[in-house]
Scaffold this motif. Structure first.
Motif, mmCIF file in Angstrom:
data_model
loop_
_atom_site.group_PDB
_atom_site.id
_atom_site.type_symbol
_atom_site.label_atom_id
_atom_site.label_comp_id
_atom_site.label_asym_id
_atom_site.label_seq_id
_atom_site.Cartn_x
_atom_site.Cartn_y
_atom_site.Cartn_z
ATOM 1 N N GLU A 140 16.680 2.206 5.476
ATOM 2 C CA GLU A 140 16.691 0.817 5.927
ATOM 3 C C GLU A 140 16.233 0.732 7.371
ATOM 4 N N GLN A 187 16.098 -0.304 11.072
ATOM 5 C CA GLN A 187 17.183 -0.672 11.985
ATOM 6 C C GLN A 187 16.727 -1.611 13.093
ATOM 7 N N GLU A 188 15.417 -1.773 13.229
ATOM 8 C CA GLU A 188 14.877 -2.671 14.246
ATOM 9 C C GLU A 188 13.446 -3.035 13.880
ATOM 10 N N GLU A 189 12.899 -4.017 14.563
ATOM 11 C CA GLU A 189 11.533 -4.432 14.303
ATOM 12 C C GLU A 189 10.564 -3.447 14.945
ATOM 13 N N ASN A 234 10.443 -3.072 0.704
ATOM 14 C CA ASN A 234 11.090 -4.014 -0.221
ATOM 15 C C ASN A 234 10.359 -4.064 -1.562
ATOM 16 N N VAL A 287 14.568 -5.700 10.754
ATOM 17 C CA VAL A 287 15.897 -5.171 10.449
ATOM 18 C C VAL A 287 16.288 -5.523 9.011
ATOM 19 N N GLY A 288 16.736 -4.515 8.276
ATOM 20 C CA GLY A 288 17.180 -4.722 6.897
ATOM 21 C C GLY A 288 16.131 -4.436 5.849
ATOM 22 N N ASP A 289 14.856 -4.319 6.253
ATOM 23 C CA ASP A 289 13.821 -3.961 5.274
ATOM 24 C C ASP A 289 14.119 -2.586 4.673
ATOM 25 N N ILE A 290 13.899 -2.457 3.360
ATOM 26 C CA ILE A 290 14.095 -1.180 2.670
ATOM 27 C C ILE A 290 12.741 -0.497 2.531
#
Length: 303
Positions: free
Chosen positions: A10, A12-14, A44, A56-59
């Motif tokens: 995942e 954690q930052e851009e 994603n 942030v949060g992209d898989i």
């Protein structure tokens, strides 16, 4: 994607996708193989190029290319004493008289042959990557990476001193606890034998005496050894260099009349897991033939 080695993490930052990939230790060479050798990079679930910006949060999913074993490595099916296994690594307790990899003298029935057969049984599209190697006649723990990327991570970990191996050996003479720092190189008159020489590679071995005893008319020492470097035949060369060759090690001054292989066993292996970064530690008891050398000895007082 089945049977492929896949990493998923995942963001954690851009940042640029290639920067996020680099944070996971994926080398430029591996990234090139992924891009042009049949791998894939998904964010994603959607294929993206490395200039894509993740948030942030992209898989992020990395699908590695299929691996092929070298033509000279034939898969075989046989018993492996597996101490630990997960999706990334195997830890095996190797018996004496089994080569780690095939050689001209012993082209089959090596650890690598059996591991390749084992991986194929599991349907894994990968080959064998030896992390810690043992001589044919040395027994004990060794580590194998299940994928080229894992091997890359563990090789870097070894260089940082995060892969720790302890050995036990039975050597001739009444030695003492000490550090041996002496460069090792190939002996000019042999393609196999090594020796301490000024133009050799830096090598460092720590020796701890566990007990003394007698073997027939000889004093022997049961020692525990820590490798700080991993030169070929390092323990055998260093102990012979200080005048205490291993029992059974005929190549470096030992005697095979009592034991027909060097009295050397890797008793412990500790490393940081390449993916979880969890510290893993494994141990292995001395084989019976080495325990007997010490068990039947008369103890001597320490130096």
């Amino acid at each position: 994607m089945e049977n492929r080695f896949v990493l998923q993490f995942e963001a954690q930052e851009e940042m640029l996708l290639r920067e996020a990939i680099a944070l996971w230790g994926i080398s430029k060479r591996a990234l090139t193989a992924i891009k042009f050798g049949g791998g894939d990079i998904l964010v994603n679930g959607v294929r993206r190029n490395v200039r894509h910006v993740v948030v942030v949060g992209d898989i992020i999913t990395i699908v590695f290319p299929l691996e092929e074993a070298s033509e000279g490595l034939v898969p075989q099916h046989g018993k492996l004493n597996i101490v630990y296994e997960d999706e990334a690594v195997l830890v095996i307790d190797k018996p004496a008289y089994m080569s780690t990899i095939p050689s001209r003298e012993h082209p089959e029935s090596s650890v690598a042959n059996f591991v390749l057969g084992y991986l194929q049984e599991q349907g894994l599209a990968s080959t064998v990557h030896i992390v810690t190697r043992l001589d044919r006649d040395t027994s004990g723990l060794l580590c194998i990476a299940k994928h080229r990327h894992i091997h890359h991570l563990m090789s870097a970990s070894q260089q940082q001193g995060d892969v720790i191996r302890h050995y036990e050996a039975i050597v001739y003479g009444q030695t003492k606890s000490q550090s041996i720092i002496a460069p090792i190189g190939r002996k000019e008159t042999s393609i196999i034998e090594r020796e301490v020489r000024k133009d050799g590679q830096f090598a460092h071995t720590d020796v701890e005496v566990l007990e003394y005893g007698r073997l027939n008319d000889c004093i022997i020492s049961h020692v525990r050894l820590t490798l700080h470097t991993g030169r070929t035949h390092q323990i055998r060369v260093h102990m012979a260099h200080i005048g205490h060759p291993l029992v059974g090690d005929e190549l470096y001054g030992g005697d095979k009349r009592v034991l027909d292989r060097q009295a050397l066993h890797c008793v412990s292996l500790t490393f940081l897991h390449p993916l979880t970064k969890k510290l893993l530690s494994f141990s292995s008891e001395l084989p019976e033939e080495l325990r007997n050398l010490s068990r039947f000895s008369k103890k001597l007082p320490p130096l």
